[in-house]
Design a protein around this motif. Structure first.
Motif, short mmCIF file in Angstrom:
data_model
loop_
_atom_site.label_atom_id
_atom_site.label_comp_id
_atom_site.label_asym_id
_atom_site.label_seq_id
_atom_site.Cartn_x
_atom_site.Cartn_y
_atom_site.Cartn_z
N SER A 10 1.42 -1.51 0.06
CA SER A 10 -0.07 0.02 -0.12
C SER A 10 0.93 1.35 -0.30
N VAL A 11 0.05 2.92 -0.47
CA VAL A 11 1.39 3.40 -0.29
C VAL A 11 -0.05 4.77 0.42
N PRO A 35 -3.93 9.57 7.70
CA PRO A 35 -3.13 9.51 6.32
C PRO A 35 -3.96 8.96 5.09
N PRO A 36 -4.50 9.89 3.96
CA PRO A 36 -4.80 9.24 3.18
C PRO A 36 -4.13 8.22 2.05
N GLY A 37 -4.44 7.14 1.78
CA GLY A 37 -3.83 5.66 1.20
C GLY A 37 -4.38 5.15 0.66
N ASN A 73 3.44 -4.14 8.35
CA ASN A 73 2.02 -4.66 9.77
C ASN A 73 2.14 -6.41 9.57
N LEU A 74 2.40 -6.72 10.73
CA LEU A 74 2.79 -8.36 10.67
C LEU A 74 1.04 -9.00 10.86
N GLY A 75 0.43 -8.63 11.40
CA GLY A 75 -0.89 -8.88 11.41
C GLY A 75 -1.75 -9.53 10.00
N LEU A 76 -1.60 -8.58 8.83
CA LEU A 76 -2.11 -8.59 8.41
C LEU A 76 -1.26 -8.42 6.84
N GLY A 77 0.00 -8.59 6.71
CA GLY A 77 0.61 -8.57 6.22
C GLY A 77 0.14 -7.85 4.57
N VAL A 78 0.64 -6.56 5.60
CA VAL A 78 0.62 -5.19 4.42
C VAL A 78 2.28 -4.65 4.62
N ILE A 79 3.17 -4.64 3.19
CA ILE A 79 3.79 -3.78 3.85
C ILE A 79 3.61 -1.47 2.76
N ALA A 80 2.79 -1.28 3.81
CA ALA A 80 2.74 0.64 3.34
C ALA A 80 4.54 1.46 3.26
N LEU A 81 4.73 2.18 2.37
CA LEU A 81 5.10 3.36 1.69
C LEU A 81 4.75 4.39 2.00
N VAL A 82 5.05 5.29 2.93
CA VAL A 82 4.63 6.37 2.82
C VAL A 82 5.66 7.66 2.26
#
Length: 151
Positions: A10-11, A35-37, A73-82
């Motif tokens: 995600s971003v 923040p929006p993303g 996010n270790l629980g959901l398996g999401v890598i977020a680039l901010v």
């Protein structure tokens, strides 16, 4: 080995105005301020994804300045680039409905309104330091270290 699906990417954009206020949304699905993303689409650059997501959720067009953090996010398996962003001054009226509310908060207000896993994204973006890597469980931070510190 557990048969888990791959991570999604995600971003998000920490959008700051000249007066220092930060663009935030209250998500329609969980009521949290963030923040929006959103999810990065296939064949889309991260910068294009940030611009698209901020515009879709808030109606605000932005210029993307720099990557400020990578959040796992270790629980959901999401890598977020901010990314740190600034508004162009162009606002459209059509938004996608993912946000229940859209507003501009001070850094202190954002820190109070957001869960620790999202408040730190704003703090990191405003710090002026290099990009950070942080892991969290969806709400609370689990680790803190600079992205360049891999030793």
């Amino acid at each position: 080995m557990t048969d888990l699906p791959p991570y999604s990417v995600s971003v998000a954009g920490v959008v700051t105005r000249e007066d220092g206020r930060i663009l935030v949304i209250r998500r329609a699905d969980n009521g949290r301020w963030e923040p929006p993303g959103g999810i990065l689409e296939r064949a889309e650059t991260a910068e294009d994804g940030v611009r698209r997501e901020v515009l879709e959720e808030t109606g605000v067009e932005v210029v993307v300045n720099r990557l400020t953090g990578v959040y796992q996010n270790l629980g959901l398996g999401v890598i977020a680039l901010v990314f740190r962003c600034v508004p162009t001054g162009t606002v459209i009226d059509k938004v996608d409905g993912e946000a229940r509310e859209i507003t501009w908060l001070t850094a202190a207000e954002a820190a109070t309104a957001m869960t620790p896993a999202f408040a730190v994204r704003v703090a990191d973006a405003l710090s002026g330091a290099g990009a950070r890597f942080r892991a969290h469980d969806g709400t609370n931070l689990l680790s803190v270290r600079p992205a360049t510190d891999r030793s």
